[in-house]
Design a protein around this motif. Sequence first.
Motif, PDB file in Angstrom:
ATOM      1  N   TYR A 290     -36.580 107.925  81.862  1.00 50.32           N
ATOM      2  CA  TYR A 290     -36.807 109.166  82.481  1.00 50.32           C
ATOM      3  C   TYR A 290     -35.725 110.250  82.217  1.00 50.32           C
ATOM      4  O   TYR A 290     -34.514 109.706  82.166  1.00 50.32           O
ATOM      5  CB  TYR A 290     -36.673 108.822  84.213  1.00 50.32           C
ATOM      6  CG  TYR A 290     -38.002 107.893  84.542  1.00 50.32           C
ATOM      7  CD1 TYR A 290     -39.407 108.203  84.232  1.00 50.32           C
ATOM      8  CD2 TYR A 290     -37.398 106.570  85.130  1.00 50.32           C
ATOM      9  CE1 TYR A 290     -40.122 107.098  84.555  1.00 50.32           C
ATOM     10  CE2 TYR A 290     -38.663 105.641  85.344  1.00 50.32           C
ATOM     11  CZ  TYR A 290     -39.897 105.878  85.083  1.00 50.32           C
ATOM     12  OH  TYR A 290     -41.035 105.325  85.640  1.00 50.32           O
ATOM     13  N   TRP A 291     -35.914 111.454  82.470  1.00 44.67           N
ATOM     14  CA  TRP A 291     -34.916 112.710  82.332  1.00 44.67           C
ATOM     15  C   TRP A 291     -34.359 113.262  83.555  1.00 44.67           C
ATOM     16  O   TRP A 291     -35.154 113.814  84.398  1.00 44.67           O
ATOM     17  CB  TRP A 291     -35.517 113.512  81.311  1.00 44.67           C
ATOM     18  CG  TRP A 291     -34.461 114.321  80.737  1.00 44.67           C
ATOM     19  CD1 TRP A 291     -33.633 114.119  79.793  1.00 44.67           C
ATOM     20  CD2 TRP A 291     -34.393 115.901  81.040  1.00 44.67           C
ATOM     21  NE1 TRP A 291     -33.230 115.241  79.307  1.00 44.67           N
ATOM     22  CE2 TRP A 291     -33.473 116.490  80.078  1.00 44.67           C
ATOM     23  CE3 TRP A 291     -34.909 116.853  81.963  1.00 44.67           C
ATOM     24  CZ2 TRP A 291     -33.027 117.640  80.139  1.00 44.67           C
ATOM     25  CZ3 TRP A 291     -34.645 117.995  82.018  1.00 44.67           C
ATOM     26  CH2 TRP A 291     -33.634 118.423  80.988  1.00 44.67           C
TER      27      TRP A 291
ATOM     28  N   TYR B  29     -35.433 123.319  87.518  1.00 45.29           N
ATOM     29  CA  TYR B  29     -36.212 122.781  86.301  1.00 45.29           C
ATOM     30  C   TYR B  29     -37.512 123.538  86.331  1.00 45.29           C
ATOM     31  O   TYR B  29     -38.112 123.783  85.306  1.00 45.29           O
ATOM     32  CB  TYR B  29     -35.978 121.117  86.484  1.00 45.29           C
ATOM     33  CG  TYR B  29     -37.085 120.670  85.640  1.00 45.29           C
ATOM     34  CD1 TYR B  29     -36.645 120.339  84.135  1.00 45.29           C
ATOM     35  CD2 TYR B  29     -38.314 120.148  85.980  1.00 45.29           C
ATOM     36  CE1 TYR B  29     -37.508 119.771  83.226  1.00 45.29           C
ATOM     37  CE2 TYR B  29     -39.227 119.637  85.110  1.00 45.29           C
ATOM     38  CZ  TYR B  29     -38.654 119.453  83.847  1.00 45.29           C
ATOM     39  OH  TYR B  29     -39.304 118.443  82.800  1.00 45.29           O
TER      40      TYR B  29
ATOM     41  N   GLY C  60     -35.085 111.600  87.584  1.00 44.07           N
ATOM     42  CA  GLY C  60     -36.023 111.793  86.635  1.00 44.07           C
ATOM     43  C   GLY C  60     -37.424 111.081  87.126  1.00 44.07           C
ATOM     44  O   GLY C  60     -38.549 111.243  86.297  1.00 44.07           O
TER      45      GLY C  60
ATOM     46  N   ARG D   5     -39.984 113.707  81.421  1.00 48.41           N
ATOM     47  CA  ARG D   5     -39.555 113.141  80.130  1.00 48.41           C
ATOM     48  C   ARG D   5     -38.472 113.830  79.384  1.00 48.41           C
ATOM     49  O   ARG D   5     -37.689 113.247  78.943  1.00 48.41           O
ATOM     50  CB  ARG D   5     -40.892 113.093  79.450  1.00 48.41           C
ATOM     51  CG  ARG D   5     -41.127 112.159  78.119  1.00 48.41           C
ATOM     52  CD  ARG D   5     -42.361 112.016  77.740  1.00 48.41           C
ATOM     53  NE  ARG D   5     -42.345 113.097  76.840  1.00 48.41           N
ATOM     54  CZ  ARG D   5     -43.990 113.830  76.433  1.00 48.41           C
ATOM     55  NH1 ARG D   5     -44.926 113.380  77.041  1.00 48.41           N
ATOM     56  NH2 ARG D   5     -43.890 114.740  75.697  1.00 48.41           N
ATOM     57  N   ASP D   6     -38.533 115.102  79.495  1.00 47.85           N
ATOM     58  CA  ASP D   6     -37.297 115.822  79.184  1.00 47.85           C
ATOM     59  C   ASP D   6     -37.639 117.538  79.531  1.00 47.85           C
ATOM     60  O   ASP D   6     -38.210 117.881  80.428  1.00 47.85           O
ATOM     61  CB  ASP D   6     -37.427 116.243  77.459  1.00 47.85           C
ATOM     62  CG  ASP D   6     -38.682 116.471  76.825  1.00 47.85           C
ATOM     63  OD1 ASP D   6     -39.410 117.413  77.467  1.00 47.85           O
ATOM     64  OD2 ASP D   6     -39.332 115.975  75.685  1.00 47.85           O
ATOM     65  N   ALA D   7     -36.844 118.400  79.014  1.00 50.06           N
ATOM     66  CA  ALA D   7     -36.714 119.660  79.656  1.00 50.06           C
ATOM     67  C   ALA D   7     -38.055 120.489  79.598  1.00 50.06           C
ATOM     68  O   ALA D   7     -38.119 121.360  80.285  1.00 50.06           O
ATOM     69  CB  ALA D   7     -35.728 120.553  78.695  1.00 50.06           C
TER      70      ALA D   7
ATOM     71  N   TRP E 148     -42.893 116.963  81.910  1.00 51.18           N
ATOM     72  CA  TRP E 148     -43.028 116.376  83.021  1.00 51.18           C
ATOM     73  C   TRP E 148     -44.600 115.908  83.469  1.00 51.18           C
ATOM     74  O   TRP E 148     -45.451 116.417  83.060  1.00 51.18           O
ATOM     75  CB  TRP E 148     -42.201 116.899  84.220  1.00 51.18           C
ATOM     76  CG  TRP E 148     -42.957 117.990  84.823  1.00 51.18           C
ATOM     77  CD1 TRP E 148     -42.907 119.464  84.349  1.00 51.18           C
ATOM     78  CD2 TRP E 148     -43.568 118.169  86.052  1.00 51.18           C
ATOM     79  NE1 TRP E 148     -43.522 120.149  85.059  1.00 51.18           N
ATOM     80  CE2 TRP E 148     -43.891 119.462  86.310  1.00 51.18           C
ATOM     81  CE3 TRP E 148     -43.714 117.332  87.301  1.00 51.18           C
ATOM     82  CZ2 TRP E 148     -44.793 120.051  87.372  1.00 51.18           C
ATOM     83  CZ3 TRP E 148     -44.656 117.823  88.149  1.00 51.18           C
ATOM     84  CH2 TRP E 148     -44.972 119.259  88.183  1.00 51.18           C
TER      85      TRP E 148
END
Length: 148
Positions: A5-6, A14, A100, A120-122, A125
């Motif tokens: 997870y991020w 975000y 995350g 998952r990243d920037a 999701w």
Amino acid sequence: MGGGYWPVADVLAYLAGRWRVERDVRDLASGERGRFEGVTVFGALAGGGLLHEESGTFTWQGVARPATRTLRFLPGDTPGTADVRFADGRPFHALDLRSGRHVAEHPCAADLYRGEFTVRDAGHWGTVWRVGGPAKDLVLTTGYVREG
């Protein structure tokens, strides 16, 4: 969504912006499947927070229809978290993505909504909502990809 997870230090920062959305809807009782494709825009709300406006096409049993949803993501009690509310202000669930991943529950009449949020990243999701009870037996799996 599996794997690592991020962590997200500030969920509202975000989420702000425009996301492409794909959602698979499975009715576990009937075996029917549906699909939503569209966009979600998280825009600034006066006084703080984000207005979540989702629009697209929902296809169920071969019939495509326009679909929309509006939620309010307000600053949570803890910095970096959110208090998610329905468009009319009723509480929906808290959201804390600092690890995350977050699991939320929302009782709706006799049914229970249980959602797992993963980042998952920037730019990616997702959510998996399991809806169970006497009226519903559904799994809704949604992926979000940042646009722009």
